[in-house]
Write an enzyme that holds these catalytic residues in place. Sequence first.
Site, PDB file in Angstrom:
ATOM      1  N   GLN A 210     -23.551  21.342 -18.226  1.00 56.71           N
ATOM      2  CA  GLN A 210     -22.143  21.703 -18.025  1.00 56.71           C
ATOM      3  C   GLN A 210     -21.969  23.211 -17.897  1.00 56.71           C
ATOM      4  O   GLN A 210     -22.640  23.983 -18.564  1.00 56.71           O
ATOM      5  CB  GLN A 210     -21.311  21.194 -19.204  1.00 56.71           C
ATOM      6  CG  GLN A 210     -20.971  19.733 -19.050  1.00 56.71           C
ATOM      7  CD  GLN A 210     -20.115  19.219 -20.196  1.00 56.71           C
ATOM      8  OE1 GLN A 210     -20.601  18.508 -21.054  1.00 56.71           O
ATOM      9  NE2 GLN A 210     -18.853  19.570 -20.203  1.00 56.71           N
TER      10      GLN A 210
ATOM     11  N   GLN B 238     -29.675  15.474 -29.996  1.00 59.89           N
ATOM     12  CA  GLN B 238     -29.310  16.560 -29.068  1.00 59.89           C
ATOM     13  C   GLN B 238     -27.808  16.844 -29.063  1.00 59.89           C
ATOM     14  O   GLN B 238     -27.393  17.985 -28.915  1.00 59.89           O
ATOM     15  CB  GLN B 238     -29.784  16.168 -27.659  1.00 59.89           C
ATOM     16  CG  GLN B 238     -29.681  17.274 -26.634  1.00 59.89           C
ATOM     17  CD  GLN B 238     -28.938  16.841 -25.385  1.00 59.89           C
ATOM     18  OE1 GLN B 238     -27.790  16.408 -25.460  1.00 59.89           O
ATOM     19  NE2 GLN B 238     -29.569  16.983 -24.237  1.00 59.89           N
TER      20      GLN B 238
ATOM     21  N   ARG C 125     -21.123   9.568 -23.216  1.00 57.69           N
ATOM     22  CA  ARG C 125     -21.434  10.816 -23.928  1.00 57.69           C
ATOM     23  C   ARG C 125     -20.274  11.811 -23.770  1.00 57.69           C
ATOM     24  O   ARG C 125     -19.803  12.404 -24.743  1.00 57.69           O
ATOM     25  CB  ARG C 125     -22.731  11.410 -23.375  1.00 57.69           C
ATOM     26  CG  ARG C 125     -23.241  12.673 -24.090  1.00 57.69           C
ATOM     27  CD  ARG C 125     -24.551  13.091 -23.431  1.00 57.69           C
ATOM     28  NE  ARG C 125     -25.166  14.260 -24.049  1.00 57.69           N
ATOM     29  CZ  ARG C 125     -24.930  15.514 -23.672  1.00 57.69           C
ATOM     30  NH1 ARG C 125     -24.057  15.758 -22.703  1.00 57.69           N
ATOM     31  NH2 ARG C 125     -25.556  16.518 -24.252  1.00 57.69           N
TER      32      ARG C 125
ATOM     33  N   HIS D  37     -23.000  20.808 -29.158  1.00 57.79           N
ATOM     34  CA  HIS D  37     -24.246  21.137 -29.870  1.00 57.79           C
ATOM     35  C   HIS D  37     -24.039  21.834 -31.213  1.00 57.79           C
ATOM     36  O   HIS D  37     -24.745  22.777 -31.548  1.00 57.79           O
ATOM     37  CB  HIS D  37     -25.180  21.951 -28.961  1.00 57.79           C
ATOM     38  CG  HIS D  37     -25.517  21.227 -27.703  1.00 57.79           C
ATOM     39  ND1 HIS D  37     -26.275  20.080 -27.687  1.00 57.79           N
ATOM     40  CD2 HIS D  37     -25.137  21.452 -26.418  1.00 57.79           C
ATOM     41  CE1 HIS D  37     -26.362  19.637 -26.443  1.00 57.79           C
ATOM     42  NE2 HIS D  37     -25.674  20.436 -25.661  1.00 57.79           N
TER      43      HIS D  37
ATOM     44  N   SER E 170     -29.145  20.369 -21.832  1.00 55.80           N
ATOM     45  CA  SER E 170     -28.055  19.559 -22.371  1.00 55.80           C
ATOM     46  C   SER E 170     -27.829  18.321 -21.491  1.00 55.80           C
ATOM     47  O   SER E 170     -28.699  17.480 -21.367  1.00 55.80           O
ATOM     48  CB  SER E 170     -26.791  20.414 -22.532  1.00 55.80           C
ATOM     49  OG  SER E 170     -25.778  19.688 -23.196  1.00 55.80           O
ATOM     50  N   LEU E 171     -26.676  18.234 -20.826  1.00 63.48           N
ATOM     51  CA  LEU E 171     -26.399  17.086 -19.949  1.00 63.48           C
ATOM     52  C   LEU E 171     -27.503  16.898 -18.901  1.00 63.48           C
ATOM     53  O   LEU E 171     -27.832  15.765 -18.526  1.00 63.48           O
ATOM     54  CB  LEU E 171     -25.032  17.305 -19.289  1.00 63.48           C
ATOM     55  CG  LEU E 171     -24.460  16.260 -18.333  1.00 63.48           C
ATOM     56  CD1 LEU E 171     -24.944  16.407 -16.922  1.00 63.48           C
ATOM     57  CD2 LEU E 171     -24.686  14.836 -18.825  1.00 63.48           C
TER      58      LEU E 171
END
Length: 313
Positions: free
Chosen positions: A11, A252, A120, A203, A95-96
């Site tokens: 993102q 994560q 998510r 996170h 991340s994503l």
Amino acid sequence: MGKIAYVFPGQGSQYVGMGYEFYKAFPETADVIHAVEHSLRMSLNDIVDVIFKGPEEKLNKTVYTQPALFAVEFGIWKALESMGFPKPDFVAGHSLGEFSALAVAGGIDVQLGARLTYYRGKYMQEAVPEGKGAMVAILKLPPEKVEEACERAKEFGVVEPANYNSPSQTVISGEKEAVEKAAEIAKEMGGKAIPLKVSVPSHCSLMKPAADAFKLKLAQAPIQNLKIPLVQNYTAKAHTMAHEVRNNLYYQVFSPVKWFQSVLYMYEQGVDTFVEIGPKNVLSKLIQQTLPEVRVFNIEKPEDAEQVLKAIT
């Protein structure tokens, strides 16, 4: 010739119109993007329009951003595969982006990727009321100084390192007041602070409720053992077993992304060429900051792909 890794951004890299040139030129890309649309027809039936036409505010909502980036990144990869790009030695995503990497590694198909990234995003969006959380990138300070700034600001609320992006860039995340205080302390230490345009403080421990909700979806997901090692954010190590991958995807969500540690791990395994696949070139810059001596390419448009294919084969 050393080993090659393909990496996928998360993102913050999204923009209206991303991937459109691949979508027009490659049926493989269009097939992936429409498969994501079909999988989410009951929840986000306008996702293709939002990717290519906006509005930007809608694309930037986490619940749209996550499946949109997955669709474009995996769609571009399918085009590259049809062009004859070599199989990578490792894959990783920020991340994503880890979900795009997981799909490339053979762990999930496009329909499962669409559903997992949608849920998510949905659970993360719902975990913290809008305006309560914040994320700030701290530049020009080593990670341990940023950790110290967070520790000193804890009396104001939750604030934690969220992304270890490079040896001189760490993103912090948490409750707005505490994040702003930690950013002030970091500036006093000689750092630079850049607030991020995000709708969710990713996170950090505020995301634990989102992770717990997502854990149920992960438990039901038929994730396969991987054909290509996936270097995961949570451990900064390579994994191929489905049960380990699933576990790491859960942690994560509320743990820091160990990005530069992942890059160093791949380098130690013999990777000397990194190819970023997807919008913008955020990861390419971070890799160059971490390892100036390696080859780094990014593929955002079809003309990039032709040049990179010549360079790496």
